[in-house]
Design a protein around this motif. Structure first.
Motif, PDB file in Angstrom:
ATOM      1  N   PHE A  99       0.893  -0.985  -0.053  1.00  0.00           N
ATOM      2  CA  PHE A  99       0.019   0.013  -0.018  1.00  0.00           C
ATOM      3  C   PHE A  99       1.101   1.243  -0.284  1.00  0.00           C
ATOM      4  O   PHE A  99       1.958   1.273   0.387  1.00  0.00           O
ATOM      5  N   ASP A 120      -3.672  10.765   4.711  1.00  0.00           N
ATOM      6  CA  ASP A 120      -4.801  10.093   4.536  1.00  0.00           C
ATOM      7  C   ASP A 120      -5.701  10.262   5.743  1.00  0.00           C
ATOM      8  O   ASP A 120      -5.340  10.481   6.967  1.00  0.00           O
ATOM      9  N   VAL A 122      -9.269   6.074   3.267  1.00  0.00           N
ATOM     10  CA  VAL A 122      -9.081   4.674   3.358  1.00  0.00           C
ATOM     11  C   VAL A 122     -10.171   4.319   3.998  1.00  0.00           C
ATOM     12  O   VAL A 122     -10.523   4.408   5.033  1.00  0.00           O
ATOM     13  N   ASN A 151     -12.528   0.620   4.867  1.00  0.00           N
ATOM     14  CA  ASN A 151     -12.302  -0.746   4.880  1.00  0.00           C
ATOM     15  C   ASN A 151     -13.601  -1.418   5.243  1.00  0.00           C
ATOM     16  O   ASN A 151     -14.441  -1.069   5.989  1.00  0.00           O
ATOM     17  N   ARG A 203      -9.217   6.772  -2.120  1.00  0.00           N
ATOM     18  CA  ARG A 203      -8.077   6.093  -2.529  1.00  0.00           C
ATOM     19  C   ARG A 203      -8.358   4.565  -2.561  1.00  0.00           C
ATOM     20  O   ARG A 203      -7.701   3.773  -3.511  1.00  0.00           O
ATOM     21  N   TYR A 204      -8.387   4.056  -1.443  1.00  0.00           N
ATOM     22  CA  TYR A 204      -8.553   2.620  -1.303  1.00  0.00           C
ATOM     23  C   TYR A 204      -9.658   2.180  -0.567  1.00  0.00           C
ATOM     24  O   TYR A 204     -10.415   2.823   0.415  1.00  0.00           O
ATOM     25  N   VAL A 221     -10.503  -1.510   0.932  1.00  0.00           N
ATOM     26  CA  VAL A 221      -9.925  -2.751   1.218  1.00  0.00           C
ATOM     27  C   VAL A 221     -11.015  -3.746   1.883  1.00  0.00           C
ATOM     28  O   VAL A 221     -11.845  -3.325   2.809  1.00  0.00           O
ATOM     29  N   GLN A 265      -9.223   4.783  -8.990  1.00  0.00           N
ATOM     30  CA  GLN A 265      -9.348   5.295  -7.881  1.00  0.00           C
ATOM     31  C   GLN A 265     -10.790   5.442  -7.198  1.00  0.00           C
ATOM     32  O   GLN A 265     -11.647   6.086  -8.341  1.00  0.00           O
ATOM     33  N   PRO A 266     -11.426   4.957  -6.326  1.00  0.00           N
ATOM     34  CA  PRO A 266     -10.299   4.205  -5.354  1.00  0.00           C
ATOM     35  C   PRO A 266      -9.955   3.038  -6.077  1.00  0.00           C
ATOM     36  O   PRO A 266     -10.919   2.222  -6.821  1.00  0.00           O
ATOM     37  N   ARG A 267      -8.836   2.307  -5.442  1.00  0.00           N
ATOM     38  CA  ARG A 267      -8.396   1.070  -5.693  1.00  0.00           C
ATOM     39  C   ARG A 267      -9.099   0.044  -4.780  1.00  0.00           C
ATOM     40  O   ARG A 267      -9.215   0.447  -3.805  1.00  0.00           O
ATOM     41  N   VAL A 273      -8.995  -3.581  -3.041  1.00  0.00           N
ATOM     42  CA  VAL A 273      -8.087  -4.552  -2.576  1.00  0.00           C
ATOM     43  C   VAL A 273      -8.743  -5.603  -1.785  1.00  0.00           C
ATOM     44  O   VAL A 273      -9.621  -5.276  -0.697  1.00  0.00           O
ATOM     45  N   GLU A 276      -5.138  -6.914  -5.478  1.00  0.00           N
ATOM     46  CA  GLU A 276      -5.868  -5.769  -6.183  1.00  0.00           C
ATOM     47  C   GLU A 276      -6.848  -6.064  -7.511  1.00  0.00           C
ATOM     48  O   GLU A 276      -6.500  -6.892  -8.157  1.00  0.00           O
TER      49      GLU A 276
END
Length: 529
Positions: free
Chosen positions: A195, A201, A253, A255, A279-280, A282, A304-306, A308, A324
């Motif tokens: 990451f 962030d 970020v 989750n 951005r992420y 997860v 964006q967002p990635r 994962v 990813e």
């Protein structure tokens, strides 16, 4: 990968304990916002002072290095300060969700041998062994405490236990998983290789402290100088309002369990919310089904967002693999969990105990610096689930964790998740032993037998359902009675969504319960939408 700008990845040299990591962030970014709630925020320097005051209060009341402290607080900024305060004493926190029933709370307090409580116990009498209580008001008052009069003893070391999280148990009792500071350090170190997290962030603390996803959320932020945003109650139960928060607070970020994300993605598809800062995303806690991501990817893309997929287990410290999501994934149905994080050894073991051939399904065994040393007070189960395997020319023993998850290797070596090897399932981030729920249902005097399965009501909407038979010599038990019965015994995430009374339980020719037949009954009763 997204690259950081300037020196925003500048920070302290890594250390092996969490308080050392936090202290490094305080030194590097004292004026940055570390923690924010619905209407208040704290810089790293302010959060450091607040958690120091909590640690001093605990120390003054007898908490020492190596102790275990039960933590039962609403998820708010005070709970984060309490975690830091407990760790600064060199103690381990044992989180209990505020929704857990009394029986589970009492078992965890007894089994963990906790000597103190931070938070509130509820209306029931406090267990006698919890002699020290620091209430939510005490934690809140500590934020304005005067200058410290004395520092508590030196904080934790890498071999000290940071937390003990209880999962569902195969014997009907929860089992505690002690995780040391060095295990979390290994997770953060491995994550930094795949990451590109930065001090700019903003992480959302979305999950209960009793779910180890919260460990990742807290320390992913506080260990990198980033901001941890606590999900306020007004956004917790509404996907639309959660999206509003993610945009309004500039969350970068996020989750999610796939189940929670499915509701969020559905809300996003109905609205016009842009998420320019995210951005992420997860994923963890349960199987990720790529088809559920297609509408989201069509709207937001994959750059964006990635997205994962992070396969993880409490016993191996939150996350184990990294993958990813790609367009190729979205075109298929396979749940690719990717490659192990740095330091892990992953074996795919067949029924004969041999390495499975590429494409063949086997049980995932894991070894590495994030693997716990076993279960609390469960030596037999520890020996079974954490075997030491002699490897190499010298026959050096390597401790593995037998995950119970079935995986296979694709042609490029990536791991693909294929399901569970036993009756343990993952729902909304919680691992649940179906036999535990069945045992609880059978405790009702009028129930003869019970089988709990998982039913998919609509895509990615998986819930527990229970088919049961009643004793002929007692009045038939109704669903509403079982709901009341189970509510007293199990936390909400282990409570079946539906109950179905059967005249007789389907069985195989060997006399065993035919679970496949029971699942077919549910398919006929509630067809998948």
């Amino acid at each position: 990968m997204l690259q950081p700008r300037g020196d925003e990845r500048r920070g302290p040299a890594p250390v092996d304990d969490l308080i050392g990591r936090f202290a490094g962030s305080v030194r590097a970014w004292p004026g940055r916002i570390a923690l924010s709630g619905a209407d208040e925020s704290f810089t790293y320097a302010a959060l450091d002072r607040w958690s120091d005051a909590v640690a001093e209060l605990l120390h003054a009341r007898g908490v020492r290095r190596g102790d275990r402290v039960l933590l039962r607080m609403e998820p708010d900024v005070g709970a984060v300060a309490a975690v830091l305060g407990i760790l600064k004493c060199g103690a381990a926190y044992v989180p209990v969700d505020v929704r857990h029933p009394l029986s589970r709370r009492e078992f965890i307090a007894r089994d963990s041998e906790a000597r103190a409580l931070v938070g509130s116990w509820g209306e029931e009498p406090l267990p006698t062994r919890l002699g020290t209580v620091v209430g939510p008001a005490d934690v809140a008052a500590a934020r304005t405490a005067s200058a410290r009069s004395s520092r508590p003893p030196a904080g934790p070391g890498p071999e000290d236990t940071a937390y003990i999280i209880y999962t569902s148990g195969t014997t009907g009792l929860p089992k505690g998983v002690p995780i040391k500071h060095r295990h979390v350090h290994a997770l953060l170190d491995s994550a930094s290789r795949v990451f590109r997290f930065t001090a700019r962030d903003r992480w959302l603390l979305f999950h209960s402290l009793a779910f180890d996803f919260s460990v990742w959320e807290m320390w992913g932020a506080l260990g990198t100088g980033a901001e941890l945003v606590v999900l306020p109650q007004w956004a917790a139960r509404s996907p639309e309002r959660c999206l509003e928060l993610i945009r309004g607070r500039g969350i970068t970020v996020l989750n999610q369990t796939p189940t929670a994300f499915a509701a969020l993605a559905e809300a996003a598809s109905r609205g016009e919310t842009d998420l320019p800062d995210l951005r992420y995303v997860v994923f963890g806690g349960e199987k990720l089904s790529p088809p559920t991501l297609r509408a989201w990817a069509k709207r937001y893309g994959l750059a964006q967002p990635r997205l994962v997929n992070g396969y993880g287990i409490t016993e191996t410290t939150v996350f184990t693999t990294f993958h990813e999501v790609t367009e190729e994934d979205l075109a298929g149905d396979a749940s690719v969990i990717g490659e192990p994080l740095h330091g892990f050894v992953a074996r795919v073991v067949d029924e004969d105990g041999q390495e499975a051939a590429p494409g063949d399904i086997g049980e995932l065994w894991l070894a590495g610096p994030q693997v716990a040393e076993g279960y609390l007070n469960r030596p037999d189960l520890t020996a079974q689930k954490f075997p030491a395997v002699a490897e190499g020319a010298a026959g050096t023993p390597v401790r593995y964790y037998r995950s119970g998850d079935l995986v296979s290797r694709s042609a490029d070596g990536s791991l693909v998740y294929d399901g569970r090897a036993d009756l343990q399932v993952k729902l909304r981030g919680y691992r649940i032993e179906l036999s535990d729920v069945e045992t609880a249902v059978r405790r009702h005097d009028a129930v003869l037998d019970a089988v709990v399965t998982v039913h998919e009501f609509k895509p990615s909407d998986f819930r527990l359902v229970c088919a049961y038979t009643s004793r002929e010599d007692l009045p038939a038990v109704e669903s509403h009675e079982l709901r009341r019965h189970i509510k007293q015994l199990l936390p909400s995430y282990m409570q079946p969504a539906r109950y179905l009374s059967l005249a007789g339980m389907p069985r195989t020719v060997n006399g065993k319960v035919d679970r496949a037949a029971v699942a077919r009954v549910w398919t006929e009763e509630i067809p998948r939408a």
